[in-house]
Design a protein around this motif. Sequence first.
Motif, short mmCIF file in Angstrom:
data_model
loop_
_atom_site.label_atom_id
_atom_site.label_comp_id
_atom_site.label_asym_id
_atom_site.label_seq_id
_atom_site.Cartn_x
_atom_site.Cartn_y
_atom_site.Cartn_z
N ARG A 41 0.84 -1.21 0.00
CA ARG A 41 0.00 0.00 0.00
C ARG A 41 0.87 1.25 0.00
NH1 ARG A 41 -1.89 3.84 3.11
NH2 ARG A 41 -0.73 3.16 4.95
N ARG A 42 1.89 1.27 0.84
CA ARG A 42 2.77 2.44 0.91
C ARG A 42 3.58 2.60 -0.37
NH1 ARG A 42 4.55 3.75 7.05
NH2 ARG A 42 2.71 2.90 8.12
N LYS A 43 3.93 1.48 -0.97
CA LYS A 43 4.63 1.56 -2.27
C LYS A 43 3.71 2.19 -3.32
CE LYS A 43 6.50 -1.30 -6.01
NZ LYS A 43 6.73 -2.70 -6.48
N ALA A 44 2.44 1.76 -3.34
CA ALA A 44 1.48 2.29 -4.32
C ALA A 44 1.29 3.80 -4.12
CB ALA A 44 0.15 1.56 -4.20
N ALA A 53 9.38 8.05 -11.05
CA ALA A 53 10.50 7.43 -10.33
C ALA A 53 10.66 5.97 -10.72
CB ALA A 53 10.29 7.55 -8.83
N GLN A 54 11.89 5.49 -10.76
CA GLN A 54 12.16 4.08 -10.98
C GLN A 54 12.20 3.42 -9.60
OE1 GLN A 54 16.01 3.06 -12.53
NE2 GLN A 54 15.61 0.87 -12.41
N VAL A 55 11.06 2.88 -9.20
CA VAL A 55 10.95 2.28 -7.87
C VAL A 55 11.50 0.84 -7.92
CG1 VAL A 55 9.38 1.56 -6.04
CG2 VAL A 55 8.97 3.70 -7.28
N ILE A 56 12.36 0.53 -6.97
CA ILE A 56 12.97 -0.80 -6.87
C ILE A 56 12.44 -1.45 -5.61
CG2 ILE A 56 15.13 -2.07 -6.55
CD1 ILE A 56 16.53 0.23 -8.06
N SER A 57 12.00 -2.69 -5.71
CA SER A 57 11.46 -3.39 -4.55
C SER A 57 12.45 -4.41 -4.00
CB SER A 57 10.15 -4.10 -4.91
OG SER A 57 9.62 -4.73 -3.76
N LEU A 58 12.92 -4.15 -2.78
CA LEU A 58 13.71 -5.12 -2.03
C LEU A 58 12.96 -5.41 -0.73
CD1 LEU A 58 17.33 -3.69 -2.51
CD2 LEU A 58 16.14 -5.39 -3.89
N VAL A 384 13.43 3.09 -3.06
CA VAL A 384 13.62 1.66 -2.86
C VAL A 384 12.70 1.20 -1.73
CG1 VAL A 384 15.22 -0.20 -2.24
CG2 VAL A 384 16.02 1.72 -3.65
N VAL A 385 11.95 0.13 -1.99
CA VAL A 385 11.04 -0.45 -1.00
C VAL A 385 11.80 -1.49 -0.18
CG1 VAL A 385 8.88 -1.70 -0.64
CG2 VAL A 385 9.10 -0.11 -2.57
N THR A 386 11.68 -1.40 1.14
CA THR A 386 12.29 -2.38 2.05
C THR A 386 11.17 -2.93 2.94
OG1 THR A 386 12.79 -0.64 3.65
CG2 THR A 386 14.48 -1.13 2.00
N THR A 387 11.54 -3.59 4.04
CA THR A 387 10.54 -4.04 5.01
C THR A 387 11.00 -3.65 6.41
OG1 THR A 387 10.07 -5.97 3.61
CG2 THR A 387 9.13 -5.97 5.81
N PRO A 388 10.17 -2.91 7.16
CA PRO A 388 10.56 -2.50 8.51
C PRO A 388 10.62 -3.68 9.47
CG PRO A 388 8.27 -1.93 8.08
CD PRO A 388 8.82 -2.45 6.79
N GLY A 389 11.70 -3.74 10.24
CA GLY A 389 11.89 -4.87 11.14
C GLY A 389 10.82 -5.02 12.19
N SER A 390 10.25 -3.91 12.64
CA SER A 390 9.23 -3.97 13.69
C SER A 390 7.98 -4.70 13.22
CB SER A 390 8.87 -2.57 14.17
OG SER A 390 8.40 -1.78 13.09
N GLY A 391 7.79 -4.82 11.91
CA GLY A 391 6.65 -5.56 11.38
C GLY A 391 6.74 -7.04 11.64
N PHE A 392 7.92 -7.52 12.05
CA PHE A 392 8.12 -8.94 12.34
C PHE A 392 8.09 -9.24 13.84
CE2 PHE A 392 10.31 -8.07 8.31
CZ PHE A 392 9.78 -9.06 7.49
N GLY A 393 7.88 -8.19 14.65
CA GLY A 393 7.85 -8.39 16.09
C GLY A 393 8.59 -7.28 16.80
N PRO A 394 8.33 -7.10 18.09
CA PRO A 394 8.96 -5.99 18.83
C PRO A 394 10.48 -6.02 18.84
CG PRO A 394 7.78 -7.49 20.31
CD PRO A 394 7.38 -7.85 18.93
#
Length: 423
Positions: A41-44, A53-58, A384-394
Amino acid sequence: MAASSSSSNIQKDPSTYKTKVSRNENIAKLQAGYLFPEVRRRKAEHVLKYPDAQVISLGIGDTTEPIPEVITTAMAKRALGLSTVEGYTGYGGEGGEKQLRARIASTFYANLGINEDDVFVSDGAKSDISRLQVLFGSNVTMAVQDPSYPAYVDSSVIMGQTGQFQKDVEKYTNIEYMKCTPENDFFPDLSKVSRTDIIFFCSPNNPTGSAASREQLIQLVKFAKDNGSIIVYDTAYAMYASGDTPKSIFEIPGAKEVAIEIASFSKYAGFTGVRLGWTIVPKEVKYSDGSPVAKDFNRIVCTGFSGPSNIAQAGGLACLSPEGLEAMHQVVGFYKENTKILVDTFTSLGFKVYGGKHAPYVWVHFPGRSSWDVFSEILEKTHVVTTPGSGFGPAGEGFVRFSAFGHRESVLEACRRFKELYK
C-alpha cells in the motif's frame, strides 16, 4: 405494503443495512493490516506521488528470476496432456501425487527415516501454517521467535489462541515471544522461555537471515521433549543454508517425536505464483492421548483441500529431477550473489549487518531509530522499497530487512542509491 416499503428503503440506501451476524472477535484483535499488504500500500502511494521514479522493490520476498525451462517444460506438457483423453486427470489425492511424495522424501530426507506417507504436498508453506493452526485449535498455547514471519502470530490471533494486543510492549497476551537478537546470536535463551504447546521456529530465519546450528537445534528438540511440546519447523529457505548448517529438523535425533516440518518450492524454483510446498508430519508425533497427529492432519487436509494443482505437481517432479535440482541450485546461487552485494554495501557504509549467509535476507541495524521511519526515509529518498523490522515483532524495532530477490541490475542500482544516501 410495509414489506415493500422496507425493501425500497434498503434499495435506496444499502449502506445502512446490516446482517445479524456478529463479527469474529478474534479478527478484530488484529493490529492494522498484514505487514506485506501494508508495504505494498505504501509503495502504491509512493508511485502515485512520484509517477516518473524508478521504484525498486527489495521489500516483500518475492522471486524475480524466470522459472528454469526444464521445469516449465514439464508443466506445459502436463497442461497440454489435460486436453487429451489419455492425459486428462481430475481430482488427485489430497496429500499429493504418490510419485511426488516419494520423490520429496528421497530427495530431502534420505536416511532420516521419513517416507512418502509422512509427506503432505500442498499449495505452499503459508497455507499449511493456517491448516496446522486449524489442526491445533484455539485451546493451545504457542511460542514464536521474535522477530519472525508474521503469519505465525496473525494465524494464532485469528484462531483465538491469544489475548488482546498490548500496545505498550507491542505484543499479544498468551503468546510466548522468544527474543532473538544479535546479543544471543539470534537463538532464544530457552531457560527463560515458558512451556507452550506449540513452538514455531524458522531456520534459516525470515527475517533475520540467521540459521540455527546443530547444537542449538539439539537444545530446541530437548526443550520440546522435556516440555511435551510440538515444534512447527519452517524450512522454506533450507537450500540457502551454507556449510554443515542443518537443512531439516529431522537431522536431529529425537525430532521425529516432537516436530512437524513445513517447506516450499517458492524460493528455490520461483514458485511464488505457481504455489507448491509440503509438510512432513511423522507418524511418531502423538497427542497426549497417544493418537497420531498425522491422522488428524490428514482429516484437516481432506476436509478443506482437494490437493495441489496437477500442473504444479508436474513442475515439482521436474524440480526434483537431476536437471531440475541443478537448475534450482543455480537460481539459489544467483540470489545468494545478490545477498553478498547487499551485505558488502551496508558493511562498507559502517552499518552492523546480520544474515545474508544462510538466507536471501539482510538484516541491517539502525540504532535508536524507528523501523518504519527508516523505511519511509529510504523510500522517499532512494525510491527503494524495504521491510521495517518492527513488522516482524517488537525485537525487530530498529532493524530493516532487505530482500535479495531482484534482478541483478536492480540490486546494483539500489546499492548505488544507498551509498548516495548514507555515504
